[in-house]
Design an enzyme around this catalytic site. Structure first.
Site, PDB file in Angstrom:
ATOM      1  N   GLN A 185       2.373  -2.490  -5.129  1.00 13.60           N
ATOM      2  CA  GLN A 185       3.833  -2.385  -5.105  1.00 13.60           C
ATOM      3  C   GLN A 185       4.416  -3.448  -6.038  1.00 13.60           C
ATOM      4  O   GLN A 185       4.082  -4.622  -5.925  1.00 13.60           O
ATOM      5  CB  GLN A 185       4.350  -2.584  -3.679  1.00 13.60           C
ATOM      6  N   TYR A 213      -3.140   8.794   1.447  1.00 10.00           N
ATOM      7  CA  TYR A 213      -2.758   8.005   0.267  1.00 10.00           C
ATOM      8  C   TYR A 213      -2.634   6.516   0.634  1.00 10.00           C
ATOM      9  O   TYR A 213      -1.632   5.867   0.347  1.00 10.00           O
ATOM     10  CB  TYR A 213      -1.425   8.478  -0.323  1.00 10.00           C
ATOM     11  N   ASN A 218      -2.029  -1.272   1.995  1.00 10.36           N
ATOM     12  CA  ASN A 218      -0.737  -1.947   2.073  1.00 10.36           C
ATOM     13  C   ASN A 218      -0.053  -1.706   3.423  1.00 10.36           C
ATOM     14  O   ASN A 218       0.331  -2.652   4.124  1.00 10.36           O
ATOM     15  CB  ASN A 218       0.152  -1.451   0.929  1.00 10.36           C
ATOM     16  N   GLU A 234      -8.061   7.807   0.922  1.00 15.84           N
ATOM     17  CA  GLU A 234      -7.662   7.366  -0.411  1.00 15.84           C
ATOM     18  C   GLU A 234      -8.709   7.874  -1.377  1.00 15.84           C
ATOM     19  O   GLU A 234      -9.902   7.887  -1.055  1.00 15.84           O
ATOM     20  CB  GLU A 234      -7.551   5.847  -0.476  1.00 15.84           C
ATOM     21  N   ASP A 294       2.392   8.309   2.047  1.00 10.47           N
ATOM     22  CA  ASP A 294       3.055   7.613   0.942  1.00 10.47           C
ATOM     23  C   ASP A 294       2.540   8.264  -0.344  1.00 10.47           C
ATOM     24  O   ASP A 294       1.752   7.672  -1.083  1.00 10.47           O
ATOM     25  CB  ASP A 294       2.725   6.121   0.994  1.00 10.47           C
ATOM     26  N   CYS A 319       8.513   7.787  -3.258  1.00 11.48           N
ATOM     27  CA  CYS A 319       9.012   7.181  -4.505  1.00 11.48           C
ATOM     28  C   CYS A 319       9.797   8.186  -5.338  1.00 11.48           C
ATOM     29  O   CYS A 319      10.149   7.897  -6.476  1.00 11.48           O
ATOM     30  CB  CYS A 319       7.847   6.600  -5.311  1.00 11.48           C
ATOM     31  N   GLU A 353      12.967   4.040  -3.799  1.00 10.50           N
ATOM     32  CA  GLU A 353      11.980   4.282  -2.765  1.00 10.50           C
ATOM     33  C   GLU A 353      12.760   4.562  -1.487  1.00 10.50           C
ATOM     34  O   GLU A 353      13.766   3.901  -1.204  1.00 10.50           O
ATOM     35  CB  GLU A 353      11.102   3.044  -2.587  1.00 10.50           C
TER      36      GLU A 353
END
Length: 362
Positions: A185, A213, A218, A234, A294, A319, A353
């Site tokens: 990020q 994802y 994070n 992921e 995400d 996003c 975002e």
């Protein structure tokens, strides 16, 4: 299209983004979004510069979109972290004083963290040798940074190939390895606000969480403390390795991480086909109550949206508000928006975002 860097106009720019998000979510009877501001300067933790030669000197440079011929020469970069701005002139002075560091250097990348760590990546149009490594080791010691040299087919690491970040979520400090060259990020202050919002929105649960994802973990780290177990996916090998290290470093033991895309996991959960990477994981043993996503700018594909529909709660960080709205259109008949938020990760640009919590209709 970016807007000018003008802190005096920041409040209006944020208000305009909030209006845009309200308009996109209005068809779904969304509540008023919470607004999470960015610092108005020194908020970006990463920066990538090409180097431009004029009068036998190299300058930091950027280019306007679609124009690779007219450089914008840069002495300081107020949107970048204070650490990046402090390092820029120090690095330039050292490459000007060292023919070894200077020769065929064409790009410099900075990665910094709120915790104060820093990596400088130097990219070259020539092979790197032992002489370069000695100069880079000296540079690393003088600037107190890790240095990574890149040339065709070669990568030399002086120090670490990841930066260490520390983020506060609900009174707890989480430590993250952020690998050089992989996604992190960019706006650390706003990222910390996102993590706290997601932590609060999920709430304390007595069931399991599916995360798609997950990147370097994070969101995984704080959200794992809110549920019984997490199954996270992921596709990037680098991000998976970082996430596994981050889980271990933070003593988070209730997460199973598999290297699958969202589409592949959807196939596995639908019993379309088995995957060797799921060996030893009993999907049917999970009692999923929530899904956290995400996704990239393209949003969730239709099949993944249909998968999300099965869950009582859908926690969605986006996003791209347009693809968020398109995904909610597919989900709106079964889920309502209970909470929404705007996180200003990218001041002085139209990008935003956003986050929504969707709850199954009763």
């Amino acid at each position: 299209m970016s807007v000018p860097f003008d802190p005096a106009s920041y409040s209006q720019q944020l208000a305009d983004k909030a209006t845009r998000l309200r308009e996109l979510l209005a068809p779904f009877d969304a509540p008023e979004p919470q607004l999470f501001e960015s610092p108005q300067a020194h908020y970006r933790l990463r920066a990538e510069f090409r180097l431009w030669r004029e009068d036998n000197q190299r300058f930091y440079a950027m280019f306007a979109p679609g124009n690779n011929h007219t450089p914008i020469l840069i002495d300081d970069f107020p949107i970048a972290s204070q650490r990046i701005n402090d390092l820029m002139p120090l690095l330039r002075a050292r490459w000007e004083a060292s023919a070894t560091l200077n020769f065929k250097l064409f790009q410099v990348d900075f990665l910094t963290t709120l915790a104060g760590d820093a990596i400088i990546t130097l990219c070259y149009h020539r092979p790197l040798n032992d002489v370069w490594q000695v100069a880079a080791e000296k540079l690393s010691a003088e600037l107190n940074v890790s240095v990574i040299g890149r040339s065709k087919g070669k990568r030399i690491v002086i120090g670490r190939d990841y930066a260490v970040e520390k983020l506060q979520v609900a009174g707890r400090t989480f430590t993250y390895q952020q690998p050089e060259g992989s996604f992190t990020q960019p706006n650390g202050a706003v990222n910390q606000k996102m993590l706290n919002w997601a932590y609060d929105a999920l709430g304390q649960r007595d069931d399991d969480l599916l995360e798609l994802y997950c990147g370097n973990g994070n969101f995984t780290l704080p959200l794992a403390t809110r549920v019984r177990n997490v199954l996270a996916t992921e596709i990037s090998k680098t991000s998976v390795a970082a996430a596994l290290n981050n889980l271990d470093d933070n003593g988070v033991s209730n997460v199973k991480l598999v290297r699958l895309s969202a589409e592949e996991l959807t196939e596995a959960l639908n019993d379309v086909r088995p995957f060797r990477r799921l060996a030893g994981i009993d999907l049917k043993s999970y009692e999923f109550g929530s899904i956290f996503v995400d996704p990239p700018r393209a949003g969730m594909d239709p099949d993944t949206c249909e998968l999300a529909r099965r869950f009582e709660r859908i926690l969605y960080i986006s996003c791209n508000p347009e693809t968020l709205a398109a995904n909610i259109t597919q989900l709106h008949d079964s889920h309502r928006i209970e909470r929404c938020a705007l996180f200003d990760q990218f001041p002085y640009t139209p990008h935003m975002e956003s986050g929504v919590l969707l709850v199954r209709r009763t």
